[in-house]
Design a protein around this motif. Structure first.
Motif, PDB file in Angstrom:
ATOM      1  N   ASN A 129       0.768  -1.222   0.018  1.00 57.07           N
ATOM      2  CA  ASN A 129       0.221   0.117   0.123  1.00 57.07           C
ATOM      3  C   ASN A 129       0.819   1.406  -0.046  1.00 57.07           C
ATOM      4  O   ASN A 129       1.929   1.293   0.346  1.00 57.07           O
ATOM      5  CB  ASN A 129      -0.955  -0.153   1.323  1.00 57.07           C
ATOM      6  CG  ASN A 129      -1.916  -1.038   1.175  1.00 57.07           C
ATOM      7  OD1 ASN A 129      -2.842  -0.809   0.352  1.00 57.07           O
ATOM      8  ND2 ASN A 129      -1.942  -2.285   1.776  1.00 57.07           N
ATOM      9  N   GLY A 254     -12.328   0.903  -1.018  1.00 57.15           N
ATOM     10  CA  GLY A 254     -11.195   0.869  -0.578  1.00 57.15           C
ATOM     11  C   GLY A 254     -10.559  -0.424  -0.504  1.00 57.15           C
ATOM     12  O   GLY A 254     -11.015  -1.395  -0.648  1.00 57.15           O
ATOM     13  N   THR A 258      -8.103  -1.293  -4.977  1.00 56.55           N
ATOM     14  CA  THR A 258      -7.984   0.350  -5.327  1.00 56.55           C
ATOM     15  C   THR A 258      -6.458   0.193  -6.134  1.00 56.55           C
ATOM     16  O   THR A 258      -6.338   0.733  -7.353  1.00 56.55           O
ATOM     17  CB  THR A 258      -7.466   1.169  -4.256  1.00 56.55           C
ATOM     18  OG1 THR A 258      -8.615   1.352  -3.227  1.00 56.55           O
ATOM     19  CG2 THR A 258      -7.140   2.660  -4.625  1.00 56.55           C
ATOM     20  N   SER A 270     -13.659   5.301  -4.621  1.00 55.68           N
ATOM     21  CA  SER A 270     -13.714   4.609  -3.459  1.00 55.68           C
ATOM     22  C   SER A 270     -14.347   4.847  -2.389  1.00 55.68           C
ATOM     23  O   SER A 270     -14.139   6.205  -2.034  1.00 55.68           O
ATOM     24  CB  SER A 270     -11.940   4.459  -2.968  1.00 55.68           C
ATOM     25  OG  SER A 270     -11.395   3.583  -3.974  1.00 55.68           O
ATOM     26  N   ILE A 272     -15.002   4.347   1.676  1.00 57.03           N
ATOM     27  CA  ILE A 272     -14.213   3.676   2.798  1.00 57.03           C
ATOM     28  C   ILE A 272     -15.152   2.714   3.559  1.00 57.03           C
ATOM     29  O   ILE A 272     -16.164   3.179   3.918  1.00 57.03           O
ATOM     30  CB  ILE A 272     -13.618   4.752   3.681  1.00 57.03           C
ATOM     31  CG1 ILE A 272     -12.749   5.648   2.949  1.00 57.03           C
ATOM     32  CG2 ILE A 272     -12.836   4.120   4.558  1.00 57.03           C
ATOM     33  CD1 ILE A 272     -12.194   6.843   3.368  1.00 57.03           C
ATOM     34  N   GLN A 277      -8.905   1.316   5.591  1.00 57.52           N
ATOM     35  CA  GLN A 277      -8.955   1.794   4.275  1.00 57.52           C
ATOM     36  C   GLN A 277      -9.004   3.133   4.239  1.00 57.52           C
ATOM     37  O   GLN A 277      -8.664   3.893   3.223  1.00 57.52           O
ATOM     38  CB  GLN A 277     -10.149   1.383   3.628  1.00 57.52           C
ATOM     39  CG  GLN A 277     -10.346   0.079   3.453  1.00 57.52           C
ATOM     40  CD  GLN A 277     -11.709  -0.601   2.829  1.00 57.52           C
ATOM     41  OE1 GLN A 277     -12.433   0.401   2.208  1.00 57.52           O
ATOM     42  NE2 GLN A 277     -11.892  -1.743   2.746  1.00 57.52           N
ATOM     43  N   THR A 280      -5.128   4.974   3.549  1.00 59.18           N
ATOM     44  CA  THR A 280      -4.814   4.375   1.862  1.00 59.18           C
ATOM     45  C   THR A 280      -5.661   5.049   0.979  1.00 59.18           C
ATOM     46  O   THR A 280      -5.282   5.743  -0.218  1.00 59.18           O
ATOM     47  CB  THR A 280      -4.851   2.885   1.549  1.00 59.18           C
ATOM     48  OG1 THR A 280      -6.100   2.112   2.017  1.00 59.18           O
ATOM     49  CG2 THR A 280      -3.947   2.368   2.449  1.00 59.18           C
ATOM     50  N   THR A 281      -7.068   5.230   1.074  1.00 56.86           N
ATOM     51  CA  THR A 281      -7.934   5.847   0.283  1.00 56.86           C
ATOM     52  C   THR A 281      -7.668   7.239   0.132  1.00 56.86           C
ATOM     53  O   THR A 281      -7.959   8.004  -0.802  1.00 56.86           O
ATOM     54  CB  THR A 281      -9.579   5.739   0.771  1.00 56.86           C
ATOM     55  OG1 THR A 281      -9.593   4.153   0.845  1.00 56.86           O
ATOM     56  CG2 THR A 281     -10.241   6.245  -0.304  1.00 56.86           C
ATOM     57  N   LYS A 282      -7.469   7.988   1.256  1.00 56.22           N
ATOM     58  CA  LYS A 282      -7.054   9.308   1.140  1.00 56.22           C
ATOM     59  C   LYS A 282      -5.847   9.513   0.414  1.00 56.22           C
ATOM     60  O   LYS A 282      -5.814  10.744  -0.241  1.00 56.22           O
ATOM     61  CB  LYS A 282      -6.984   9.811   2.604  1.00 56.22           C
ATOM     62  CG  LYS A 282      -8.399  10.036   3.725  1.00 56.22           C
ATOM     63  CD  LYS A 282      -8.256  10.684   4.819  1.00 56.22           C
ATOM     64  CE  LYS A 282      -9.416  10.781   5.747  1.00 56.22           C
ATOM     65  NZ  LYS A 282      -9.257  11.349   7.000  1.00 56.22           N
ATOM     66  N   VAL A 290      -7.919   8.202  -7.475  1.00 54.35           N
ATOM     67  CA  VAL A 290      -9.354   7.981  -7.302  1.00 54.35           C
ATOM     68  C   VAL A 290     -10.097   8.944  -6.855  1.00 54.35           C
ATOM     69  O   VAL A 290      -9.518  10.219  -6.350  1.00 54.35           O
ATOM     70  CB  VAL A 290      -9.396   6.617  -6.073  1.00 54.35           C
ATOM     71  CG1 VAL A 290      -8.617   5.653  -6.521  1.00 54.35           C
ATOM     72  CG2 VAL A 290      -9.012   7.264  -4.720  1.00 54.35           C
ATOM     73  N   ASN A 292     -12.395  10.059  -3.730  1.00 52.76           N
ATOM     74  CA  ASN A 292     -12.782   9.603  -2.485  1.00 52.76           C
ATOM     75  C   ASN A 292     -14.171  10.044  -2.183  1.00 52.76           C
ATOM     76  O   ASN A 292     -14.485  11.051  -1.814  1.00 52.76           O
ATOM     77  CB  ASN A 292     -11.793   9.878  -1.492  1.00 52.76           C
ATOM     78  CG  ASN A 292     -12.144   9.581   0.083  1.00 52.76           C
ATOM     79  OD1 ASN A 292     -12.777   8.662   0.192  1.00 52.76           O
ATOM     80  ND2 ASN A 292     -11.432  10.033   0.988  1.00 52.76           N
TER      81      ASN A 292
END
Length: 346
Positions: A129, A254, A258, A270, A272, A277, A280-282, A290, A292
């Motif tokens: 990640n 997420g 991803t 994505s 969350i 998650q 990593t999503t942020k 992506v 968010n």
């Protein structure tokens, strides 16, 4: 060489741990090694999926929540019945204490993790990640001799993804084909929210693929919506990469998927759906790969409806997301460079 993988799947845990461990197992088998899975008999455990792909499963039978002593005892019994050279661990409830009690039985311990929130006694730590300080966040959680395989270079990729990557080109930004996949178990019901968004959406796409796992409790309702809207419905498939390849955008969750979407240049959103998650999503959103949508409790069908209009209108943004995703996951060493250090013995 004999390998034991300790991992779990369930309605609550999700399917991601088992699915990425299956990729590890396939890579080991291609090189002539034997892999066995040790999994708990939880609701939605996926043992049948693992066995269908040709791997033996040892089911741990204790009931209730994860129990350290019972888990260690049952796994130790597996080692007493069969010699294993490597133990691969992909499990959020397992840490240094568990690993120290298994180490006398095995030559090498390998941990797959993405939380960096507990200590490990392992020889290899794998976390593909991208988060803040990902190169150093395990420094105080693993022994000095541990080899750390960190960042997108070490994505755990099924062969279907690596073959498609060779042919893929950046998306043009026009969204004709849409893919909807919110994870194997989708415990927060995101797929159903997306389906309901289409009830008031007055736009259209050329083709829509909707993917659910066998553990998705809403799968029958989702299937009904797909028949109503004329969408293609897919349940517990092994060809996700090919659907990603033909899609122009994906509505997703997420997690590790991803980075798979990035790997094939697929722009995506994505949602969350779990604490692990969030970071990593942020980060993925900051990197521009992506959109968010935020925490699942704050994401509604109206949120997804707005997203559907957004991806139709923002051609340039979608195109840039595709390019950035491919750049982020580019690896001059080729796919799955984690295999070689996993198999190095001393």
């Amino acid at each position: 060489m004999n390998i034991l993988i300790r991992t779990d799947a369930s309605m609550q845990i999700g399917t991601g741990h088992v699915m990425r461990c299956l990729t590890v197992a396939h890579e080991m088998r291609k090189r002539g090694h034997q892999t066995t899975f040790a999994m708990r008999n939880l609701q939605g455990h996926l043992a049948a999926v693992v066995e269908k792909q040709g791997f033996h499963v040892e089911m741990l039978q204790y009931e209730g929540d994860f129990q350290f002593e019972k888990d260690v005892m049952e796994v130790q019994q597996l080692f007493l019945r069969q010699d294993y050279d490597i133990c691969v661990i992909d499990h959020y409830r397992i840490d240094e204490k568990w690993e120290k009690m298994i180490r006398p039985f095995v030559k090498k311990l390998i941990v797959i993790d993405d939380l960096a929130n507990r200590s490990h006694d392992c020889d290899i730590l794998l976390d593909p990640n991208v988060v803040n300080n990902y190169e150093h966040r395990y420094d105080h959680f693993v022994p000095k001799h541990c080899k750390k395989l960190l960042g997108p270079k070490y994505l755990i990729l099924r062969e279907e993804f690596t073959k498609i990557r060779e042919k893929i080109r950046p998306r043009e930004g026009v969204v004709r084909n849409l893919l909807i996949f919110m994870g194997g178990s989708d415990p927060t019901g995101e797929t159903l929210k997306v389906m309901k968004a289409f009830e008031s959406f007055d736009g259209s796409f050329h083709h829509v693929d909707v993917v659910v796992g066998q553990a998705n409790s809403d799968k029958e309702a989702v299937h009904t919506y797909c028949e109503k809207f004329g969408f293609a419905y897919h349940c517990q498939i092994d060809y996700l990469a090919s659907l990603m390849a033909k899609a122009d955008f994906s509505i997703g969750a997420g997690g590790s998927t991803t980075w798979e979407r990035c790997y094939v240049g697929l722009p995506s959103s994505s949602t969350i759906v779990a604490d692990n998650q969030i970071e990593t999503t942020k980060m993925a959103a900051r990197l521009g790969v992506v959109i968010n949508l935020g925490w699942h409790e704050e994401v509604t069908s109206k949120t997804y409806e707005k997203l559907l209009y957004q991806i139709i209108e923002q051609k340039e943004t979608i195109q840039k997301m595709s390019i950035k995703g491919l750049q982020l996951t580019e690896n001059p060493d080729g796919p799955n460079p984690w295999v070689t250090p996993m198999l190095e013995m001393w």
